[in-house]
Design a protein around this motif. Structure first.
Motif, short mmCIF file in Angstrom:
data_model
loop_
_atom_site.label_atom_id
_atom_site.label_comp_id
_atom_site.label_asym_id
_atom_site.label_seq_id
_atom_site.Cartn_x
_atom_site.Cartn_y
_atom_site.Cartn_z
N ASP A 108 22.69 -36.67 106.77
CA ASP A 108 23.41 -37.63 107.63
C ASP A 108 23.99 -38.75 106.76
O ASP A 108 23.28 -39.62 106.27
CB ASP A 108 22.42 -38.19 108.66
CG ASP A 108 23.09 -39.20 109.59
OD1 ASP A 108 24.11 -39.79 109.21
OD2 ASP A 108 22.57 -39.38 110.70
N VAL A 109 25.30 -38.73 106.58
CA VAL A 109 25.94 -39.66 105.64
C VAL A 109 25.76 -41.12 106.08
O VAL A 109 25.40 -41.96 105.26
CB VAL A 109 27.45 -39.38 105.55
CG1 VAL A 109 28.11 -40.36 104.61
CG2 VAL A 109 27.70 -37.99 105.06
N GLU A 143 39.05 -45.62 96.35
CA GLU A 143 40.41 -45.22 96.00
C GLU A 143 41.39 -46.32 96.42
O GLU A 143 41.03 -47.22 97.18
CB GLU A 143 40.74 -43.90 96.70
CG GLU A 143 39.79 -42.76 96.35
CD GLU A 143 40.02 -42.17 94.96
OE1 GLU A 143 40.58 -42.87 94.09
OE2 GLU A 143 39.60 -41.02 94.74
N PRO A 144 42.65 -46.26 95.92
CA PRO A 144 43.62 -47.27 96.29
C PRO A 144 43.68 -47.51 97.80
O PRO A 144 43.62 -46.57 98.59
CB PRO A 144 44.94 -46.69 95.76
CG PRO A 144 44.51 -45.93 94.55
CD PRO A 144 43.19 -45.31 94.93
N ARG A 154 31.33 -43.22 103.14
CA ARG A 154 31.89 -41.92 102.77
C ARG A 154 33.39 -42.06 102.58
O ARG A 154 34.06 -42.75 103.35
CB ARG A 154 31.61 -40.89 103.86
CG ARG A 154 32.03 -39.50 103.46
CD ARG A 154 31.61 -38.52 104.52
NE ARG A 154 32.70 -38.33 105.47
CZ ARG A 154 33.08 -37.13 105.92
NH1 ARG A 154 32.44 -36.05 105.53
NH2 ARG A 154 34.06 -37.04 106.77
N VAL A 155 33.94 -41.44 101.55
CA VAL A 155 35.38 -41.49 101.32
C VAL A 155 35.95 -40.08 101.17
O VAL A 155 35.23 -39.13 100.84
CB VAL A 155 35.74 -42.28 100.03
CG1 VAL A 155 35.40 -43.74 100.17
CG2 VAL A 155 35.05 -41.68 98.82
N THR A 156 37.25 -39.98 101.41
CA THR A 156 37.99 -38.75 101.12
C THR A 156 38.66 -38.96 99.78
O THR A 156 39.34 -39.97 99.56
CB THR A 156 39.07 -38.52 102.21
OG1 THR A 156 38.40 -38.45 103.47
CG2 THR A 156 39.83 -37.24 101.96
N HIS A 178 35.04 -34.91 99.45
CA HIS A 178 34.52 -36.20 99.89
C HIS A 178 33.50 -36.72 98.88
O HIS A 178 33.04 -35.99 98.01
CB HIS A 178 33.87 -36.08 101.27
CG HIS A 178 34.83 -35.65 102.31
ND1 HIS A 178 35.66 -36.52 102.97
CD2 HIS A 178 35.12 -34.42 102.79
CE1 HIS A 178 36.41 -35.85 103.82
NE2 HIS A 178 36.11 -34.57 103.73
N ALA A 179 33.15 -37.98 99.06
CA ALA A 179 32.12 -38.58 98.22
C ALA A 179 31.47 -39.72 99.00
O ALA A 179 32.02 -40.17 100.02
CB ALA A 179 32.74 -39.12 96.94
#
Ligand code: PGA
Length: 241
Positions: A108-109, A143-144, A154-156, A178-179
């Motif tokens: 679970d992020v 990211e930018p 969480r990021v794409t 993702h990260a």
């Protein structure tokens, strides 16, 4: 305040970075370090491991929090950042494994992101945060145009980052999309920040940062809002050749 040191090459950046981390540990043996992965810090980790093996450095009371991790990825996957940290630092120094933290790449992020922030706060906050910088100016996986006050989230990943990181995988298709990363807000809470930039491919990102204006197209430029930042650059990153 931002201090910029231009050093001859990667080896000089690694040695100077290791010296700054070692000084932090000497000054506060139970300090909390924020740590990066990537190619840039490997020389610093080698140097720290050597100092520890020589009995000059003691990690037994140090706590660490890594910046980021792919999502999803298993900790034993050779490209996971947990695997990277175990290989390059944690198994080579006398840090108790339970003092080391890497964001969770599974499960679970949202819950893990909350727990990560809580763990950093419970440890007393980060004393020294070490950072690399992406070709697109990212720090961690921010990211930018990510939010400048974000916490662990969480990021794409952008296509640029997937392509840059595909060199470590069999093919770009194998790079997770993702990260989980500490947010820019989490990073800015560190008491001191040390950013390492080596290689000509970092020239654009470094100069956007040194331009002295917060510009979210270069996430690292939020560091201009921090009062204790040291940037170690090799000549290639500074001069672009
Ligand atoms: P690198 O990565 O050290 O492998 O260049 C830095 C980053 O993307 O933050």
């Amino acid at each position: 305040m931002m201090e910029v040191q231009i050093l001859q090459d990667r080896a000089a950046v690694a040695a100077q970075a290791a010296q700054i981390v070692a000084a932090q540990i000497a000054q506060k043996p139970d300090c909390v370090l924020g740590l990066p992965t990537g190619e840039t810090p490997i020389g610093m980790y080698d140097d720290l491991a050597e100092q520890c093996a020589a009995g000059k450095l003691d990690f037994s009371r140090v706590t660490t929090f890594n910046l980021d991790e792919y999502y999803p990825i298993a900790p034993e996957h050779p490209q996971s950042y947990r695997y990277f940290m175990n290989k390059h630092l944690f198994t080579r120094v006398n840090i108790p494994m339970e003092h080391t933290h890497v964001p969770g790449g599974q499960g679970d992020v949202d819950e893990q992101c909350r727990a990560y922030e809580q763990a950093i706060a419970a440890a007393g906050g980060i004393d020294l945060q070490v950072l690399g910088i992406g070709r697109n100016g990212h720090i961690g996986f921010n990211e930018p145009n990510d939010a400048p006050d974000a916490r662990t989230h969480r990021v794409t990943l952008t296509e640029n980052t997937i392509e840059a990181n595909s060199r470590f995988f069999d093919s770009p298709d194998d790079v997770p999309r993702h990260a989980v990363t500490m947010g820019l807000g989490t990073i800015l809470d560190a008491r001191k920040i040390l950013l390492l930039a080596t290689g000509a491919e970092k020239f654009d990102a470094v100069h956007k940062l040194l331009a002295g204006k917060v510009d979210l197209s270069c996430p690292a430029s939020v560091l201009l809002r921090h009062e204790n930042v040291t940037i170690l650059c090799d000549r290639a990153a500074f001069e672009g050749v």
